[in-house]
Design a protein around this motif. Sequence first.
Motif, short mmCIF file in Angstrom:
data_model
loop_
_atom_site.label_atom_id
_atom_site.label_comp_id
_atom_site.label_asym_id
_atom_site.label_seq_id
_atom_site.Cartn_x
_atom_site.Cartn_y
_atom_site.Cartn_z
N MET A 133 0.82 -1.22 0.00
CA MET A 133 0.00 0.00 0.00
C MET A 133 0.85 1.27 0.00
O MET A 133 0.54 2.23 -0.70
N THR A 134 1.91 1.27 0.79
CA THR A 134 2.63 2.52 1.05
C THR A 134 3.75 2.80 0.05
O THR A 134 4.18 3.94 -0.10
N GLY A 135 4.23 1.76 -0.64
CA GLY A 135 5.34 1.94 -1.57
C GLY A 135 4.98 2.86 -2.73
O GLY A 135 3.94 2.69 -3.37
N PHE A 136 5.81 3.85 -2.99
CA PHE A 136 5.61 4.84 -4.05
C PHE A 136 4.35 5.68 -3.82
O PHE A 136 3.91 6.39 -4.72
N ARG A 137 3.77 5.60 -2.62
CA ARG A 137 2.59 6.42 -2.29
C ARG A 137 2.90 7.43 -1.20
O ARG A 137 2.60 8.62 -1.34
N LEU A 138 3.49 7.00 -0.09
CA LEU A 138 3.78 7.93 1.00
C LEU A 138 5.04 8.74 0.74
O LEU A 138 5.24 9.79 1.33
#
Length: 428
Positions: A242-247
Amino acid sequence: MLYTRSSQLFAEAEKVIPGGVNSPVRAFRAVGGTPIFVKSAKGAYLYDEDGNRLIDYINSWGPMILGHAYEPVVQAVIEKAKLGTSFGMPTELETQIAALAVSMVPNIDKIRFVNSGTEACMSAVRLARGFTNKDKIIKFAGCYHGHSDSFLIQAGSGAITFGSPNSPGVTAGTAKDTLLAKYNDLENVAELIDANKNEIAAIIVEPVAGNMGCIPPNSGFLEGLRQLCTDNGILLIFDEVMTGFRLAAGGVQELFNINADIVCFGKVIGGGLPVGAFAARSEIMNYLAPLGPVYQAGTLSGNPLAMAAGLAMLKALDADRAIFQRLEEKTAYLAAGMEKVLKANNVVFTINRIGSMVSVHFDADPVVDFQTAAKGDNETFKKFFHGLLQEGIYIAPSAYETWFITDALSYEDLDFTIQAVDKVSKTF
């Protein structure tokens, strides 16, 4: 809003698909009612089979960080499809996206692409076991790492929603090698390590939980996990599906400046197509076949359509690092607006957020782990979900899912959402 066509389609689907859906949370069992069947999407909006427009806050559960039907991704897929959809042989694209991903994410040397986040996490655990020659893993109650047997021990998300966190079909032998810890509780983790000396291959964690709602790590939690792993010869696996390349461009490792040993990716890295990946430094990744003894394979892994979509997405994010600040600001604006109107309407709630992830929990106490997330008032959530749906806003049909903010959302969309939350919360 009318959902006549969606209701008809669901009735037809139930005849030939178990539960009428291909992923359980889509079935609306947690909230009641009939699932919405989507016809198309563009930017921040979904368009259903009945002609309704919905502001989208799940964004395909995360990957649509730049909005639906993002033109560079669409064109990349179209052009690649003209040349063939799958070969089962290496392509230059695989090296290009691998090199870009490695350049964006700290502390990884090599990456292998698979077809889903489940497959990435499953492969990462197998690799950790092979590398350490140990069998047991620690996972956290409420964290979801896909539906591989090792992970369906008090999993989050759909497993909570359906009240069956320990799925039939998971053998006792598999379950005994999965130790369950409490999220944000270092003392509990240390006790498990002490009780299982020299038996634990890896600790796998959502560094920011998204499958019991959005739950950020407490101060010092990830740092503490890193130290415990270092001190005890355990590999630390960050599930950044979920968090990879998003946060952040480099995910949670960059955001908190903490190095994991293996990192799992999905969602954004595929640009909306089915893609997962796992990555680590060379000494670990070289344990994979054909270099090493740990076997992992996939006929469609690295297929050209998925690689084209993912490469176009990562290129866009790499070229516009300011997007992460924009998303943070939009998420903060939405959270502040919802907090204001929920307070004004005397609703008992807690809002968690970090970066472009946010969730509303209908309980007054801080939500920091599975137990506190489970205290939320699900009856209020059902009213909240359906009320927002009637106002033209689509959030996850489960209280145990984070919302995902997309850059395609305008401040007008956010204001409309806040006004809708105000209207709906007046009816509680």
